[in-house]
Design an enzyme around this catalytic site. Structure first.
Site, PDB file in Angstrom:
ATOM      1  N   ASP A   1      35.522  26.801  43.539  1.00  0.00           N
ATOM      2  CA  ASP A   1      34.434  26.574  43.402  1.00  0.00           C
ATOM      3  C   ASP A   1      35.136  27.644  44.790  1.00  0.00           C
ATOM      4  OD1 ASP A   1      32.890  29.680  44.347  1.00  0.00           O
ATOM      5  OD2 ASP A   1      31.350  28.268  44.635  1.00  0.00           O
ATOM      6  N   SER A   2      34.739  28.226  46.214  1.00  0.00           N
ATOM      7  CA  SER A   2      35.559  28.710  47.525  1.00  0.00           C
ATOM      8  C   SER A   2      34.398  27.629  48.395  1.00  0.00           C
ATOM      9  CB  SER A   2      34.905  29.501  47.807  1.00  0.00           C
ATOM     10  OG  SER A   2      33.695  30.133  47.598  1.00  0.00           O
TER      11      SER A   2
ATOM     12  N   TYR B   1      35.000  33.578  50.703  1.00  0.00           N
ATOM     13  CA  TYR B   1      36.293  34.037  50.549  1.00  0.00           C
ATOM     14  C   TYR B   1      35.764  35.633  50.427  1.00  0.00           C
ATOM     15  CZ  TYR B   1      39.245  30.648  48.456  1.00  0.00           C
ATOM     16  OH  TYR B   1      39.953  29.138  48.222  1.00  0.00           O
ATOM     17  N   GLY B   2      33.868  35.867  49.915  1.00  0.00           N
ATOM     18  CA  GLY B   2      33.614  36.880  49.772  1.00  0.00           C
ATOM     19  C   GLY B   2      34.642  38.669  50.845  1.00  0.00           C
TER      20      GLY B   2
ATOM     21  N   CYS C   1      33.979  31.294  40.613  1.00  0.00           N
ATOM     22  CA  CYS C   1      33.349  31.741  42.074  1.00  0.00           C
ATOM     23  C   CYS C   1      34.063  33.244  41.743  1.00  0.00           C
ATOM     24  CB  CYS C   1      34.536  31.361  43.071  1.00  0.00           C
ATOM     25  SG  CYS C   1      35.253  32.644  44.775  1.00  0.00           S
ATOM     26  N   ASN C   2      33.027  34.547  41.810  1.00  0.00           N
ATOM     27  CA  ASN C   2      33.420  36.155  41.715  1.00  0.00           C
ATOM     28  C   ASN C   2      34.100  36.125  41.875  1.00  0.00           C
ATOM     29  OD1 ASN C   2      31.202  36.771  39.482  1.00  0.00           O
ATOM     30  ND2 ASN C   2      30.758  34.806  40.687  1.00  0.00           N
ATOM     31  N   THR C   3      34.919  36.109  43.463  1.00  0.00           N
ATOM     32  CA  THR C   3      35.494  36.556  44.241  1.00  0.00           C
ATOM     33  C   THR C   3      37.458  36.133  43.685  1.00  0.00           C
ATOM     34  OG1 THR C   3      34.035  36.109  45.584  1.00  0.00           O
ATOM     35  CG2 THR C   3      36.358  37.230  46.539  1.00  0.00           C
TER      36      THR C   3
ATOM     37  N   GLU D   1      22.532  29.968  51.932  1.00  0.00           N
ATOM     38  CA  GLU D   1      23.465  28.673  52.474  1.00  0.00           C
ATOM     39  C   GLU D   1      22.192  27.724  53.271  1.00  0.00           C
ATOM     40  OE1 GLU D   1      27.708  28.818  52.838  1.00  0.00           O
ATOM     41  OE2 GLU D   1      27.636  29.057  50.525  1.00  0.00           O
TER      42      GLU D   1
ATOM     43  N   CYS E   1      27.013  36.413  41.460  1.00  0.00           N
ATOM     44  CA  CYS E   1      27.392  35.260  43.109  1.00  0.00           C
ATOM     45  C   CYS E   1      26.946  34.421  42.072  1.00  0.00           C
ATOM     46  CB  CYS E   1      27.268  35.753  44.320  1.00  0.00           C
ATOM     47  SG  CYS E   1      27.260  34.845  45.395  1.00  0.00           S
ATOM     48  N   THR E   2      27.346  33.238  42.598  1.00  0.00           N
ATOM     49  CA  THR E   2      26.948  31.617  41.729  1.00  0.00           C
ATOM     50  C   THR E   2      25.844  31.620  42.403  1.00  0.00           C
ATOM     51  OG1 THR E   2      28.664  30.876  43.149  1.00  0.00           O
ATOM     52  CG2 THR E   2      29.723  31.132  41.090  1.00  0.00           C
ATOM     53  N   HIS E   3      25.154  31.920  43.582  1.00  0.00           N
ATOM     54  CA  HIS E   3      24.551  31.288  44.977  1.00  0.00           C
ATOM     55  C   HIS E   3      23.513  32.312  44.006  1.00  0.00           C
ATOM     56  CE1 HIS E   3      27.354  30.043  47.457  1.00  0.00           C
ATOM     57  NE2 HIS E   3      26.602  29.829  48.106  1.00  0.00           N
TER      58      HIS E   3
END
Lengths: 271, 271
Positions: free
Chosen positions: A7-8, A39-40, A70-72, A154, A186-188
């Protein structure tokens, strides 16, 4: 060989946690490129370059299969990584993403009006639209970029009134479109799934990537014994980050959940 | 030789704008490391490495003097860059920061209770405390990290109620300390100076870095003719970024202000 998860930042740890719940015996290597997160907002060129660096690192760490958690990275780079980089350099290794598992769930649910939320890069890439159209062409898809959610999550400002306000703002156009399901792209976002549910309404099916990715990875290994038989099963876990600081250690605990509190110290690697 | 201005992103363009207002004739080279922005949450090791890369690039572009228009880089790396890197490799060139100019203003105002707001890295570095103590040891200093301001400003959500709410939250402890002046220790914050003023109260003197840096640079050049006489005066401007995307072009216009709408296209450089 091991399973790599990239992941980023550290959001991918929430994906790893779900994978380990379903497939606890394998050896895992996690890499978070937190020196260059997020990265978004970056261009496809830069995202591809960063993702290739990460895949390269994980292959050197003896990973036979990598999940881009990571979706991006999944939306901007996965196809090119598979078609150009793997085909040429590592034809016997695999790189998977987090987008397809969520998209397949849309097909299973026979959703008709699908909302997708994510970063700018994920939304602009139209990867979810492309993939959903393949699996379930009848679905109508409505996207919305939610750039402030990651920094707010975050910061741990999950119970802050501002999060509710910005969610109402971001989700209003999707509500207006009367969506029946919503992909948290998005993972978050999995960490605020209940808040999203309460604003979007209880009739909307929320699709979180962690659970779907874990289920689909299990299926994948069952269908690909030529990959599976090479994988080590010593329950080993390694964690690498490109920047090591106290704030990230705190976040790692937050994302890994209580069960993972006593994971070994993160290892710093220079980029 | 030219004057270089470096920032982790494009916020430093607001500093460059103020410098050009005061010193319009010189040649300027701007570098924004927007592929790796934000630096704010990163470790000192990584910030030093990134800053050294940037300084190196600007020296190769024939800059004789560089302004680190980034608080994080100024607070975490400037001293080391000056003492280790410059002394060894470029003894006849200069690198200046944005912290000292703001700090000198504190001395001029004879402020007694000084608030400082900035990113985590800037606040944790205690650079403002250290520098203010040197110039004006009687001042009491109260710091507060404001990590959500940069993403909110970069989203252009300047009139959003959430910005007001988070500002009230961030500034409350400083109000309680009855500060008489407030340093905006991040290039972005200058853009919301009036909102900060309305929440902190009209009696608090707001110190913005752009104006102070420009004034102090003019003084510096007057005191250092051995540097000044080497500088080109063709009014040339070059802009380099490490990532090129539409969102950043929009932001560049936002930071440069109306006068700079027709600057030449940003040039992409690989990092």
């Amino acid at each position: 060989m091991k399973i790599g998860v990239f992941d980023s930042g550290l959001g991918g740890l929430s994906i790893l946690r779900e994978i380990i719940k379903v497939l606890p015996d394998y050896d895992y290597v996690y890499l978070g490129d937190n020196a260059r997160v997020p990265y978004g907002g970056r261009s496809d060129k830069v995202i591809y370059q960063f993702t290739k660096n990460a895949v390269d690192f994980l292959f050197k760490k003896n990973c036979g299969l990598i999940v881009l958690a990571c979706n991006t990275a999944s939306s901007m780079s996965l196809q090119r990584i598979q078609q150009e980089y793997l085909a040429k350099n590592y034809p016997d290794r695999r790189v998977l993403g987090v987008i397809k598992p969520a998209v397949e769930k849309v097909g299973e649910l026979q959703a008709k009006r699908v909302g997708v939320i994510g970063t700018y890069a994920t939304v602009n890439s139209k990867a979810f639209i492309r993939e959903i159209k393949k699996v379930y062409p009848k679905a109508q898809i409505f996207q919305k970029a939610c750039p402030l959610l990651v920094p707010i999550i975050e910061e741990g400002e999950i119970d802050w009134i501002g999060l509710k306000l910005i969610l109402e703002k971001y989700l209003a156009p999707l509500k207006k479109k009367k969506i029946d399901s919503l992909i948290l792209g998005c993972t978050h976002y999995g960490l605020i799934a209940n808040k999203i549910q309460s604003i979007i309404g209880k009739d909307v099916r929320i699709i979180t990537e962690g659970i779907e990715t874990a289920i689909k990875l299990k299926d994948y290994l069952a269908r690909h014994p030529e990959i599976e038989f090479k994988l080590l099963k010593n329950k080993a876990r390694e964690f690498y980050v490109t920047d090591l600081n106290l704030r990230f250690l705190k976040m790692a605990r937050f994302f890994l959940g209580k069960k993972f509190r006593n994971f070994k110290d993160l290892t710093f690697i220079s980029i």
